[in-house]
Write a protein that holds these residues in place. Structure first.
Motif, PDB file in Angstrom:
ATOM      1  N   ILE A  99      -7.635   1.270  -4.740  1.00  0.00           N
ATOM      2  CA  ILE A  99      -6.660   2.210  -5.305  1.00  0.00           C
ATOM      3  C   ILE A  99      -5.295   2.009  -4.655  1.00  0.00           C
ATOM      4  O   ILE A  99      -4.256   2.039  -5.322  1.00  0.00           O
ATOM      5  CB  ILE A  99      -7.152   3.654  -5.120  1.00  0.00           C
ATOM      6  CG1 ILE A  99      -8.472   3.876  -5.864  1.00  0.00           C
ATOM      7  CG2 ILE A  99      -6.110   4.645  -5.623  1.00  0.00           C
ATOM      8  CD1 ILE A  99      -9.076   5.244  -5.627  1.00  0.00           C
ATOM      9  N   CYS A 100      -5.294   1.788  -3.354  1.00  0.00           N
ATOM     10  CA  CYS A 100      -4.025   1.551  -2.642  1.00  0.00           C
ATOM     11  C   CYS A 100      -3.339   0.299  -3.164  1.00  0.00           C
ATOM     12  O   CYS A 100      -2.112   0.288  -3.355  1.00  0.00           O
ATOM     13  CB  CYS A 100      -4.290   1.426  -1.145  1.00  0.00           C
ATOM     14  SG  CYS A 100      -4.866   2.940  -0.344  1.00  0.00           S
ATOM     15  N   ILE A 101      -4.113  -0.755  -3.389  1.00  0.00           N
ATOM     16  CA  ILE A 101      -3.533  -2.002  -3.891  1.00  0.00           C
ATOM     17  C   ILE A 101      -2.911  -1.784  -5.265  1.00  0.00           C
ATOM     18  O   ILE A 101      -1.834  -2.320  -5.570  1.00  0.00           O
ATOM     19  CB  ILE A 101      -4.603  -3.106  -3.929  1.00  0.00           C
ATOM     20  CG1 ILE A 101      -5.064  -3.438  -2.507  1.00  0.00           C
ATOM     21  CG2 ILE A 101      -4.069  -4.360  -4.608  1.00  0.00           C
ATOM     22  CD1 ILE A 101      -6.238  -4.390  -2.455  1.00  0.00           C
ATOM     23  N   ASP A 102      -3.567  -0.991  -6.106  1.00  0.00           N
ATOM     24  CA  ASP A 102      -3.013  -0.707  -7.434  1.00  0.00           C
ATOM     25  C   ASP A 102      -1.659  -0.010  -7.336  1.00  0.00           C
ATOM     26  O   ASP A 102      -0.710  -0.362  -8.052  1.00  0.00           O
ATOM     27  CB  ASP A 102      -3.994   0.160  -8.229  1.00  0.00           C
ATOM     28  CG  ASP A 102      -5.270  -0.584  -8.587  1.00  0.00           C
ATOM     29  OD1 ASP A 102      -5.238  -1.827  -8.620  1.00  0.00           O
ATOM     30  OD2 ASP A 102      -6.307   0.082  -8.819  1.00  0.00           O
ATOM     31  N   HIS A 103      -1.561   0.971  -6.454  1.00  0.00           N
ATOM     32  CA  HIS A 103      -0.289   1.702  -6.312  1.00  0.00           C
ATOM     33  C   HIS A 103       0.786   0.820  -5.677  1.00  0.00           C
ATOM     34  O   HIS A 103       1.968   0.915  -6.043  1.00  0.00           O
ATOM     35  CB  HIS A 103      -0.499   2.954  -5.474  1.00  0.00           C
ATOM     36  CG  HIS A 103      -1.222   4.048  -6.207  1.00  0.00           C
ATOM     37  ND1 HIS A 103      -0.652   4.752  -7.252  1.00  0.00           N
ATOM     38  CD2 HIS A 103      -2.473   4.563  -6.055  1.00  0.00           C
ATOM     39  CE1 HIS A 103      -1.505   5.646  -7.703  1.00  0.00           C
ATOM     40  NE2 HIS A 103      -2.617   5.562  -6.999  1.00  0.00           N
ATOM     41  N   LEU A 104       0.398  -0.030  -4.744  1.00  0.00           N
ATOM     42  CA  LEU A 104       1.370  -0.960  -4.163  1.00  0.00           C
ATOM     43  C   LEU A 104       1.875  -1.932  -5.215  1.00  0.00           C
ATOM     44  O   LEU A 104       3.072  -2.270  -5.255  1.00  0.00           O
ATOM     45  CB  LEU A 104       0.729  -1.715  -2.998  1.00  0.00           C
ATOM     46  CG  LEU A 104       0.456  -0.900  -1.739  1.00  0.00           C
ATOM     47  CD1 LEU A 104      -0.385  -1.718  -0.758  1.00  0.00           C
ATOM     48  CD2 LEU A 104       1.740  -0.457  -1.071  1.00  0.00           C
ATOM     49  N   GLY A 105       0.969  -2.386  -6.069  1.00  0.00           N
ATOM     50  CA  GLY A 105       1.374  -3.285  -7.147  1.00  0.00           C
ATOM     51  C   GLY A 105       2.356  -2.634  -8.100  1.00  0.00           C
ATOM     52  O   GLY A 105       3.314  -3.273  -8.558  1.00  0.00           O
TER      53      GLY A 105
END
Length: 428
Positions: A301-307
């Motif tokens: 989920i964190c990677i999605d928001h960073l993306g």
């Protein structure tokens, strides 16, 4: 809200005095009991409200403790500034204050009998409102400590920080090359080597730079100011924060004005520091990937928001480091935050801590592929390409299963193909 409760009591008490000559039974919608009943009612409500407020504080502290342990101390500010928590605490305290003030006005002696009927009625209404707020607060706290909601709040902060900072510029950005900008400086040639270093008289994290004051100071004193620190950097006492280029000596007034343009604090803020908000999301991901928690789904989920943040950043103009005044003279030199730096900050730690997790590495490559179509600068494409290569290198060293390595290799090749279509030459 507490002050508002006092003002509300003043208004209700004034209304009670105006309606004192009207019999209470003629106003069927208000409290019509005697002084003993009013005292007991207000005392119960006031005692209950202060008890509920104490429980609410306790629940909030527990939520803060859990959030600090699982998500990191940086996210505490999001709980402390949460409007729902503030309204709940304010509602309970306001009801307590209103009932306490009303209670002291009730008189029930043999000589004097006075019941502020309007005020007691308002206190009853506030009690029902507080009960509704209590139900909302229980639901709100249970939702606010869920990782998806926490990351959504931080992600919105990241989008807002990007919108606020880019393409905001100090003065008017120079469109020319550095050489042509230098040629247009309204200074003699020998002034370029005449530099005065401005040092900090205090220490802390650089929260923001007052760009308007810095530019006006440079114009007023005929200076060129080169910033040595950026928002988010730690500044030690005596560290250089700016170099001043001038044909003559830099006076104490100019030094003081330049120092005042640098706002220091005990912690970083998102005012002019996009990396700070991004670091909050990265910290949640790194904690989730730690052996003690081992929660790769949170990391995804964190990677999605960073993306999403990098995708938004890719569509924004990066201002030049040379900032001009309205007359075209060079006044400020400030290195901007680049897409490459943010991409490294977003992926580096997650890549290292998730080197043995195929889903995490795959999601990093998928995120790079999703960002690629939004790129417009070659240096940004090269930055993403470099991150993809690093993910592949980590996967070769960290993944034990042959099938996982094969699957990631296919994803890596697909990512290179997307980057090629976006205009970046592939590296093999």
């Amino acid at each position: 809200m507490a002050v508002g409760a006092v003002l509300l009591w003043v208004a209700a008490h004034a209304l009670d005095l105006r309606l004192a000559d009207i019999p209470a039974n003629r106003l069927s919608w208000i409290y019509t009991g005697g002084p003993e009943g009013a005292r007991e009612l207000l005392g119960v409500v006031a005692g209950s409200m202060i008890t509920v407020a104490g429980v609410t504080f306790s629940i909030t502290i527990v939520a803060l403790t859990l959030a600090s342990q699982q998500f990191g101390p940086f996210l505490l500010r999001n709980f402390l500034r949460d409007t729902g928590n503030q309204v709940a605490l304010g509602a309970f305290i306001s009801t307590f204050i209103f009932c306490l003030l009303t209670l002291r006005m009730v008189r029930g002696t043999e000589s004097v009998t006075y019941v502020p009927h309007i005020s007691v009625t308002v206190g009853i209404v506030m009690t029902f409102v507080s009960l509704g707020v209590l139900i909302y607060f229980i639901h709100h706290v249970s939702m606010s400590i869920q990782v998806s909601n926490i990351l959504s709040v931080v992600s919105r902060d990241l989008q807002a920080a990007i919108d606020r900072i880019f393409p905001d510029r100090i003065g008017r950005g120079a469109e020319q090359s550095p050489e042509s900008v230098a040629d247009r400086m309204n200074f003699p040639d020998d002034c370029r080597s005449s530099t005065a270093n401005i040092t900090s008289t205090s220490y802390g994290y650089l929260k923001a730079v007052d760009d308007a004051q810095l530019l006006s100071t440079a114009i007023r004193h005929d200076l060129v100011v080169r910033l040595l620190k950026r928002p988010g950097d730690f500044v030690g006492q005596g560290d250089g924060i700016a170099d001043v280029i001038s044909g003559g000596s830099v006076g104490p007034e100019a030094e003081r004005a330049i120092r005042e343009a640098f706002l220091l604090g005990s912690q970083r803020t998102a005012t002019q520091d996009v990396g700070f908000v991004m670091d909050q999301i990265v910290e949640v991901a790194v904690r989730a990937l730690s052996p003690g928690i081992n929660d790769p789904f949170t990391a995804l989920i964190c990677i999605d928001h960073l993306g999403q943040g990098l995708r938004r950043m890719a569509t924004r103009d990066i201002p030049t480091r040379y900032r001009l005044a309205e007359d075209g003279a060079l006044r400020v030199i400030a290195d901007p935050v680049t897409f490459s730096e943010l991409a490294h900050a977003a992926f580096a730690q997650i890549r290292d801590y998730g080197r043995s997790s195929p889903p995490v590495l795959m999601r990093l490559l998928d995120t790079i592929s999703a960002i690629a179509p939004h790129l417009s600068r070659e240096e940004d494409r090269q930055a993403l390409l470099h991150q993809a290569v690093l993910v592949r290198e980590v996967a070769v060293e960290g993944l034990r299963e042959k099938a996982a390595r094969f699957e990631l290799e296919e994803s890596y090749i697909a990512t290179l193909s997307i980057l090629e279509q976006a205009g970046a030459p592939a590296l093999h």
